[in-house]
Design an enzyme around this catalytic site. Structure first.
Site, short mmCIF file in Angstrom:
data_model
loop_
_atom_site.label_atom_id
_atom_site.label_comp_id
_atom_site.label_asym_id
_atom_site.label_seq_id
_atom_site.Cartn_x
_atom_site.Cartn_y
_atom_site.Cartn_z
N ASN A 111 25.89 48.66 38.15
CA ASN A 111 25.39 47.33 38.16
C ASN A 111 24.85 47.14 39.60
O ASN A 111 25.39 46.89 40.52
CB ASN A 111 26.53 46.55 37.96
CG ASN A 111 26.08 44.85 38.17
OD1 ASN A 111 24.79 44.48 37.92
ND2 ASN A 111 27.03 43.88 38.36
N LYS B 118 22.77 44.59 40.16
CA LYS B 118 22.93 43.46 40.59
C LYS B 118 21.36 42.97 41.03
O LYS B 118 20.48 43.45 40.67
CB LYS B 118 23.85 42.64 41.79
CG LYS B 118 25.01 43.40 41.50
CD LYS B 118 26.37 42.65 42.41
CE LYS B 118 27.66 43.28 42.02
NZ LYS B 118 28.85 42.59 42.41
N HIS C 176 29.49 39.12 33.17
CA HIS C 176 30.07 39.34 34.54
C HIS C 176 30.56 38.14 35.51
O HIS C 176 30.00 37.08 35.26
CB HIS C 176 28.78 40.12 35.36
CG HIS C 176 28.99 40.60 36.66
ND1 HIS C 176 29.46 39.91 37.97
CD2 HIS C 176 29.57 41.83 36.85
CE1 HIS C 176 29.61 40.84 39.04
NE2 HIS C 176 29.65 41.86 38.26
N GLU D 18 29.86 37.15 38.30
CA GLU D 18 28.65 36.20 38.84
C GLU D 18 28.16 35.41 37.69
O GLU D 18 27.67 34.20 38.02
CB GLU D 18 27.88 37.16 39.57
CG GLU D 18 28.59 37.93 40.91
CD GLU D 18 28.32 39.00 41.06
OE1 GLU D 18 27.13 39.64 40.71
OE2 GLU D 18 29.29 39.75 41.89
N GLU E 87 37.39 43.69 35.37
CA GLU E 87 36.92 43.39 36.56
C GLU E 87 37.57 42.37 37.34
O GLU E 87 37.20 41.01 37.14
CB GLU E 87 35.39 43.16 36.74
CG GLU E 87 34.55 44.19 36.27
CD GLU E 87 33.13 44.11 36.77
OE1 GLU E 87 32.89 45.09 37.43
OE2 GLU E 87 32.48 43.28 36.75
N GLY F 110 33.15 43.51 45.06
CA GLY F 110 32.60 43.28 46.37
C GLY F 110 33.55 43.08 47.56
O GLY F 110 32.78 42.87 48.67
N SER G 196 35.27 47.20 43.36
CA SER G 196 35.34 48.28 44.47
C SER G 196 35.80 49.39 44.17
O SER G 196 36.68 50.04 45.04
CB SER G 196 36.23 47.41 45.71
OG SER G 196 35.75 46.09 46.03
C1 PEP Z 1 30.52 44.60 39.99
O1 PEP Z 1 29.67 43.85 40.42
O2 PEP Z 1 30.53 44.59 38.70
C2 PEP Z 1 31.40 45.27 40.73
C3 PEP Z 1 32.51 46.02 40.36
O3 PEP Z 1 31.05 45.53 41.89
P1 PEP Z 1 31.74 46.37 43.29
O4 PEP Z 1 31.82 47.58 42.75
O5 PEP Z 1 30.74 46.08 44.35
O6 PEP Z 1 33.24 45.37 43.60
#
Ligand code: PEP
Length: 248
Positions: free
Chosen positions: A9, A11, A95, A97, A166, A172, A211
């Site tokens: 992803n 973003k 997601h 966000e 998630e 992040g 992460s």
């Molecule tokens: C994401 O944005 O779906 C995500 C898992 O980000 P990160 O791997 O940077 O934590």
């Protein structure tokens, strides 16, 4: 029985140049030891460029959100038909966000899932609890709410769907759920789905995101109900992303 899947992803990151650089680097680094399916969800405007650069047998391209509406007077929106038209295989839906920054709630997200399923684009429906919810022990209640919103709609096709767990506090931040902790949530999600359809639950791919890095991917992907990952930051680094794919 379930083929692993790793989806990047990106973003709202990148440029035309970096899109081609990163995707070419991923494609040239992938070797035949990698057995998982690989997808990359790029910003809308780079989807066509990404399609032109990649071989669909190696990397499939996706989007990061979609409109719940059918084509028409919805300025600024992008329909599922359009995603299908430009060859998208995946679309992320819900997601964290999108849920937090754009106030997308379960009811709207289910409509988006249905819109994607009317085309050949597979929705990747994301669920996860916030740090506050995690700390207060509400994880399973939150996940149940988010997953059941989908399951309670009988029009949702469980065979054209990917789920992603998630934890919001892990996205992040450099923090991850422990493999055992994540496995418990994945098993819980699969059990919820099996109440509606046991065969679909057994086939359903449930990805972990938050992460994931080359050094923690193996222990996460080694869990029975974790079928791969949704990768944010590390998917912008071709070497790290391929290394994660090698562990799936
Ligand atoms: C994401 O944005 O779906 C995500 C898992 O980000 P990160 O791997 O940077 O934590």
């Amino acid at each position: 029985m379930r083929r692993s899947l790793v989806i990047g992803n990106w973003k709202m990151n990148g440029s035309l140049d970096s899109t081609s650089e990163i995707l070419r680097a991923i494609e040239t680094t992938i070797d035949d030891k990698i057995t998982c399916d690989i997808g990359v969800c790029v910003p809308f405007v780079y989807i066509t460029a990404a399609q032109e650069i990649t071989k669909p047998t190696v990397i499939t391209i996706g989007a990061q959100t979609v409109s719940e509406y059918q084509p028409g007077a919805y300025t600024g929106e992008v329909s599922a038909h359009m995603l299908e038209d430009v060859g998208c295989s995946w679309v992320l839906i819900g997601h964290s966000e999108r849920r937090t920054l754009f106030n997308e709630a379960n009811a709207q997200l289910v409509k988006k899932v249905l819109a994607a399923q009317m085309t050949g684009v597979t929705p990747v429906y994301c669920v996860g609890e916030t740090q506050e919810e995690y700390k207060s022990g509400a994880t399973f209640d939150v996940i149940k709410d988010q997953v059941e919103a989908l399951l309670n709609n009988s029009a949702v096709d469980l065979t054209q769907l990917v789920l992603a767990y998630e934890p919001v506090w892990a996205i992040g931040t450099g923090l991850t759920a422990s493999p055992e902790e994540a496995q418990k949530v994945h098993a819980f999600i699969r059990a919820l789905v099996s109440e509606r359809d046991i065969n679909a639950a057994n086939m359903l791919r449930i990805l972990y995101g938050g992460s994931v890095k080359p050094d923690n991917a193996l222990s996460l992907f080694g869990q029975k109900d974790i079928d791969g990952g949704l990768i944010g930051g590390a998917s912008l680094d071709a070497k790290a992303f391929v290394s994660i794919c090698q562990k799936a």
